[in-house]
Design an enzyme around this catalytic site. Structure first.
Site, PDB file in Angstrom:
ATOM      1  N   CYS A 109      66.710  15.405 -97.389  1.00 43.59           N
ATOM      2  CA  CYS A 109      65.611  16.100 -96.726  1.00 43.59           C
ATOM      3  C   CYS A 109      65.322  17.322 -97.576  1.00 43.59           C
ATOM      4  O   CYS A 109      66.094  18.282 -97.562  1.00 43.59           O
ATOM      5  CB  CYS A 109      65.983  16.505 -95.305  1.00 43.59           C
ATOM      6  SG  CYS A 109      64.751  17.592 -94.538  1.00 43.59           S
ATOM      7  N   CYS A 112      64.092  20.657 -95.183  1.00 45.55           N
ATOM      8  CA  CYS A 112      65.088  21.399 -94.387  1.00 45.55           C
ATOM      9  C   CYS A 112      66.409  20.689 -94.639  1.00 45.55           C
ATOM     10  O   CYS A 112      66.891  20.766 -95.753  1.00 45.55           O
ATOM     11  CB  CYS A 112      64.696  21.548 -92.921  1.00 45.55           C
ATOM     12  SG  CYS A 112      64.020  20.113 -92.085  1.00 45.55           S
ATOM     13  N   SER A 113      66.949  20.026 -93.645  1.00 46.52           N
ATOM     14  CA  SER A 113      68.173  19.260 -93.905  1.00 46.52           C
ATOM     15  C   SER A 113      68.321  18.149 -92.883  1.00 46.52           C
ATOM     16  O   SER A 113      69.410  17.900 -92.377  1.00 46.52           O
ATOM     17  CB  SER A 113      69.405  20.180 -93.850  1.00 46.52           C
ATOM     18  OG  SER A 113      69.326  21.188 -94.819  1.00 46.52           O
ATOM     19  N   CYS A 114      67.228  17.452 -92.573  1.00 45.90           N
ATOM     20  CA  CYS A 114      67.273  16.378 -91.576  1.00 45.90           C
ATOM     21  C   CYS A 114      68.321  15.343 -91.986  1.00 45.90           C
ATOM     22  O   CYS A 114      68.434  14.997 -93.163  1.00 45.90           O
ATOM     23  CB  CYS A 114      65.904  15.720 -91.452  1.00 45.90           C
ATOM     24  SG  CYS A 114      64.636  16.878 -90.889  1.00 45.90           S
TER      25      CYS A 114
END
Lengths: 209, 218
Positions: A109, A112-114
């Site tokens: 991701c 963001c950091s999905c």
């Protein structure tokens, strides 16, 4: 609590400032009636003890031994995993992507950091870090070499950038030499990283099975 | 916005450094931040895209210097202030100075909701404009607000690989809470289309693209 406190001290005053700020926020939100600290304790406990890549590992092992389940998983991972009854409910929009001799999949991701928490648990620090988020889409082979993984030069590399609420998990290839193994034995070969695409499953000799 | 959070294709961040036997949290405050983020969702004071947007609006140097959970904490504080749940003098004082707003608080009975992702698909008012196999160009747009179209894809041509349904549109819901559902597609790009002739010829990259991000390409 004590084990983590020791760690904090190595980071000096900056983390202490963060600790104080977070504590102040929790105090304010609690005093104003927005959160209940006892509920927060239970949420932390859940993430520390219940979630993790063992859930995804069982899914992968099942797909390796059960062609019907594998087909269902690749068609609709949320529905297929819910039917296994491993977890109360998998979040919607989970998509499983299959590694083959021709294609290796990797999940990132960049914005963001999905991450597929339902099946892999808390995302590791490296997954949320700037080096991974910046390089995975441009230089995945370089990223793989940071993990000690080298793919055949002709393998296609497919990177999935999780830019919406769809979530991806990689279905790795079943290692050779595991014919006749039980799901439990197979699950022990399935690492978190091989379900993100930055690793490959363990091999029979390595696991000692 | 064209922020530092949009990291795909940037240079200079160094190697990826996996940590062996990583603990769930590296400090107790990280777990508290995660738990607060999950619990505060119950108040419905803001949504997940507003959380992302608040982090993206942090000053660039703050964003880059902060860890993941530090960014969560800063974004949560920002949203709590902007949505009027708390006030700046309370943050300065470190405790509440006036009663809270009448919003629902998560109880032990609601815990299931803390651990389950919501569904983001919504009934469609239109039919999808694109179908698998269509050539599309990601629009060359640079909105000032929250968007989920990464910079590295903008202006480039890819193939629609899948239609993922009609989903809540982040660009709208982050601003006003208006879900404004849009069709969502997996669009796959050749590495060389994105990164030029020197790119890895075996590379393909896909993004999950909402219909307003795309236009037909011939």
């Amino acid at each position: 609590m004590s084990t983590h406190d020791d760690h904090d001290h190595h980071h000096g005053s900056e983390l202490s400032e963060t600790q104080l700020r977070v504590r102040a926020l929790e105090t304010i939100l609690t005093e104003k009636g927005y959160v209940d600290p006892a509920v927060l304790d239970l949420i932390v406990e859940h993430y520390e003890t219940k979630t993790g890549p063992h859930v995804g590992a069982r899914v992968v092992a099942k797909a390796w031994v059960d062609p019907e389940f594998k087909a269902a998983l690749l068609a609709d991972a949320t529905r297929a995993i819910a039917r296994l009854g491993l977890i109360s409910r998998v979040g919607d929009h989970l998509i499983a992507v299959e590694n083959t001799n021709a294609v290796h999949n990797m999940v990132v991701c960049t914005l963001c950091s999905c991450y597929p928490w339902d099946v892999l648990g808390l995302p590791p620090v490296w997954y949320k870090s700037a080096p991974y988020r910046s390089r995975a889409v441009m230089d995945p082979r370089g990223v793989l070499s940071d993990f000690g993984v080298a793919l055949p030069a002709e393998s296609e590399i497919r990177v999935w950038d999780s830019t919406a609420e769809t979530r991806f998990m990689v279905l790795p290839q079943r290692p050779a030499g595991t014919e006749g193994w039980s799901e439990e034995q197979l699950a022990a070969l399935v690492t978190r990283d091989c379900m993100i695409g930055t690793g490959l499953p363990g091999r029979p000799a390595e696991s000692g099975s | 916005m064209n922020g530092v959070h949009d990291m795909g294709g940037m240079h200079g961040f160094g190697k990826v450094e996996p940590e062996a036997n990583e603990p769930p949290f590296h400090a107790d405050w990280e777990g508290r931040v995660l738990a607060m983020q999950r619990a505060i969702r119950h108040t419905r004071a803001w949504n997940i895209d507003m959380s992302r947007d608040a982090q993206e609006r942090l000053p660039a140097q703050v964003y880059l210097a902060a860890s993941y959970y530090q960014r969560w904490a800063l974004g949560m504080e920002k949203n709590a202030l902007e949505k009027g749940l708390i006030d700046a003098d309370e943050v300065a004082a470190g405790h509440a100075l006036r009663p809270g707003k009448p919003v629902p608080r998560m109880s032990k009975d609601d815990l299931g909701g803390a651990f389950t992702r919501g569904s983001f698909s919504r009934p469609a008012a239109t039919t999808p404009r694109f179908k698998p196999g269509d050539r599309v160009r990601a629009r060359n747009v640079h909105p000032h607000g929250h968007t989920r179209l990464p910079r590295y894809a903008r202006g480039h041509v890819g193939l629609v690989e899948a239609v993922r349904g009609c989903h809540v549109f982040p660009d709208s819901v982050a601003v006003s809470g208006d879900e404004n559902p849009q069709w969502l597609y997996t669009v796959v790009f050749e590495g060389r289309e994105l990164w030029g002739e020197s790119a890895d010829p075996t590379l393909k990259v896909s993004v999950e693209a909402f219909e307003p991000y795309l236009e037909p390409a011939s």
